[in-house]
Design a protein around this motif. Structure first.
Motif, mmCIF file in Angstrom:
data_model
loop_
_atom_site.group_PDB
_atom_site.id
_atom_site.type_symbol
_atom_site.label_atom_id
_atom_site.label_comp_id
_atom_site.label_asym_id
_atom_site.label_seq_id
_atom_site.Cartn_x
_atom_site.Cartn_y
_atom_site.Cartn_z
ATOM 1 N N ARG A 184 -5.846 0.242 -6.647
ATOM 2 C CA ARG A 184 -7.180 -0.565 -5.435
ATOM 3 C C ARG A 184 -8.514 -0.261 -6.385
ATOM 4 O O ARG A 184 -9.135 -0.999 -6.166
ATOM 5 C CB ARG A 184 -6.354 0.178 -4.063
ATOM 6 N N ASP A 185 -8.396 1.420 -6.804
ATOM 7 C CA ASP A 185 -9.279 1.414 -7.489
ATOM 8 C C ASP A 185 -9.849 0.885 -8.003
ATOM 9 O O ASP A 185 -11.223 0.547 -8.473
ATOM 10 C CB ASP A 185 -9.036 3.489 -7.597
ATOM 11 N N SER A 186 -8.958 0.745 -8.928
ATOM 12 C CA SER A 186 -9.252 -0.652 -10.261
ATOM 13 C C SER A 186 -9.987 -1.542 -9.931
ATOM 14 O O SER A 186 -11.108 -2.267 -10.337
ATOM 15 C CB SER A 186 -8.215 -0.366 -11.291
ATOM 16 N N LEU A 187 -9.380 -1.968 -8.938
ATOM 17 C CA LEU A 187 -9.752 -3.605 -8.408
ATOM 18 C C LEU A 187 -10.883 -3.646 -7.827
ATOM 19 O O LEU A 187 -12.263 -4.129 -7.858
ATOM 20 C CB LEU A 187 -8.656 -4.390 -7.655
ATOM 21 N N LEU A 188 -11.361 -2.430 -6.855
ATOM 22 C CA LEU A 188 -12.855 -1.766 -6.754
ATOM 23 C C LEU A 188 -13.683 -2.194 -7.898
ATOM 24 O O LEU A 188 -14.556 -2.527 -6.777
ATOM 25 C CB LEU A 188 -12.256 -1.026 -5.896
ATOM 26 N N GLU B 111 0.784 -1.025 -0.059
ATOM 27 C CA GLU B 111 -0.155 -0.076 0.045
ATOM 28 C C GLU B 111 0.871 1.252 0.091
ATOM 29 O O GLU B 111 0.007 2.730 -0.454
ATOM 30 C CB GLU B 111 -0.988 0.223 0.833
ATOM 31 N N GLN B 112 2.003 0.963 0.282
ATOM 32 C CA GLN B 112 2.780 2.369 -0.113
ATOM 33 C C GLN B 112 3.209 2.616 -1.213
ATOM 34 O O GLN B 112 4.588 3.630 -1.454
ATOM 35 C CB GLN B 112 4.004 1.741 0.975
ATOM 36 N N SER B 113 3.184 1.494 -2.129
ATOM 37 C CA SER B 113 3.910 1.786 -3.563
ATOM 38 C C SER B 113 2.802 2.623 -4.331
ATOM 39 O O SER B 113 1.701 3.879 -3.998
ATOM 40 C CB SER B 113 3.413 0.712 -4.195
ATOM 41 N N PRO B 114 3.624 3.799 -4.910
ATOM 42 C CA PRO B 114 2.733 5.389 -5.949
ATOM 43 C C PRO B 114 1.770 4.936 -6.840
ATOM 44 O O PRO B 114 1.209 5.953 -6.908
ATOM 45 C CB PRO B 114 3.645 5.806 -6.092
ATOM 46 N N TYR B 115 1.552 3.397 -6.744
ATOM 47 C CA TYR B 115 0.258 3.077 -8.508
ATOM 48 C C TYR B 115 -0.760 2.319 -7.188
ATOM 49 O O TYR B 115 -1.032 1.851 -8.117
ATOM 50 C CB TYR B 115 1.375 1.378 -8.349
#
Length: 278
Positions: free
Chosen positions: A147-151, A138-142
């Motif tokens: 996350r938003d795409s999967l959710l 979760e600390q990754s800039p990506y």
């Protein structure tokens, strides 16, 4: 009643339990609840649903619930605030936005698992696996983008299943869950939701099915059907460009006037005033 607060826009809570340790509660956020193994009872908004491996539930901030675990259960809760779906930089008229808004708006309606098809459940569980793996980074800039795409993909699959109008064979047993599912599947077909027709489908006497439903839910069968329909109409008024005549036709009203009369009776507002005020 206790209300749980989410202090971050998003988190994942994955655990196993033999006893449910939380009292009946509400939230300030949305939850997608995956049942990865086990079975028991899920009490949502005063209604009782049997849960088992593969089931997926969606709860909104005003829903209240708890579990009665009958076999050791592995849960995964995806918890998020509505703000996670707001992307100011994107076009406002992207096709997915009104669909997800409608899904989240209708989430407070009491229902059981949103997905019955085995393949659809597998798709959601595959997405969950990827999302959990990404959550470790979760600390990754990506991370936020992934996350938003999967959710968003999860929510679109849930919406497709919830709003599908494909007829399905009801579970003709003594469970009120089967009646609730049948009502949701045929909410756009008033002819299939008359007391006589429901009694025939579920092999009850017309007078008995009404008494049974009220005893199990605390609400009359007719009132539940109307309120469920009104909530869906509210979502159409808020998040779709459909005219009143088109909405009336979609939900099987004889005409626009009939829709307006019933909507005003249950909300205290005309559909036009509701849309304008929102």
């Amino acid at each position: 009643m206790k209300r749980y607060i989410l202090h971050t826009p998003f988190n994942i809570y994955h655990f196993e339990a033999t006893t449910w340790m939380h009292a009946v509660h509400k939230h300030t956020y949305f939850e997608i609840i995956f049942i990865l193994k086990g079975h028991g009872i899920h009490n949502i908004n005063g209604n009782t649903f049997i849960y088992s491996e593969g089931d997926v539930f969606l709860l909104g901030p005003e829903d209240y619930h708890d579990f009665a675990i009958q076999e050791v259960t592995e849960f995964c809760f995806i918890r998020f605030n509505e703000s996670i779906q707001k992307h100011p930089a994107e076009e406002k008229d992207t096709p997915w936005q009104p669909i997800i808004k409608t899904l989240l708006t209708t989430a407070s309606q009491s229902r059981g698992t949103l997905v019955a098809d085995k393949q659809e459940k597998q798709k959601l569980h595959h997405l969950l696996t990827v999302l959990e793996e990404e959550y470790k980074r979760e600390q990754s800039p990506y991370f936020a983008i992934i996350r938003d795409s999967l959710l968003r993909s999860m929510l679109m699959i849930l919406a497709r299943n919830l709003f599908s109008q494909t007829p399905a064979s009801p579970q003709t047993n003594d469970s009120v869950e089967a009646i609730l599912m049948y009502i949701r599947q045929h909410i756009y077909q008033p002819g299939r939701l008359t007391i006589d027709h429901l009694a025939d489908v579920f092999h009850y006497a017309p007078a008995y099915i009404s008494l049974f439903f009220k005893k199990q839910t605390g609400e009359s069968l007719k009132q539940y059907i109307i309120k469920h329909r009104i909530k869906l109409i509210e979502a159409r008024l808020l998040y779709s460009p459909l005219t009143l005549a088109q909405i009336a036709d979609e939900f099987g009203y004889t005409d626009e006037s009939h829709l307006c009369k019933q909507f005003r009776k249950y909300t205290g507002s005309t559909p036009s005033a509701f849309r304008k005020r929102a």
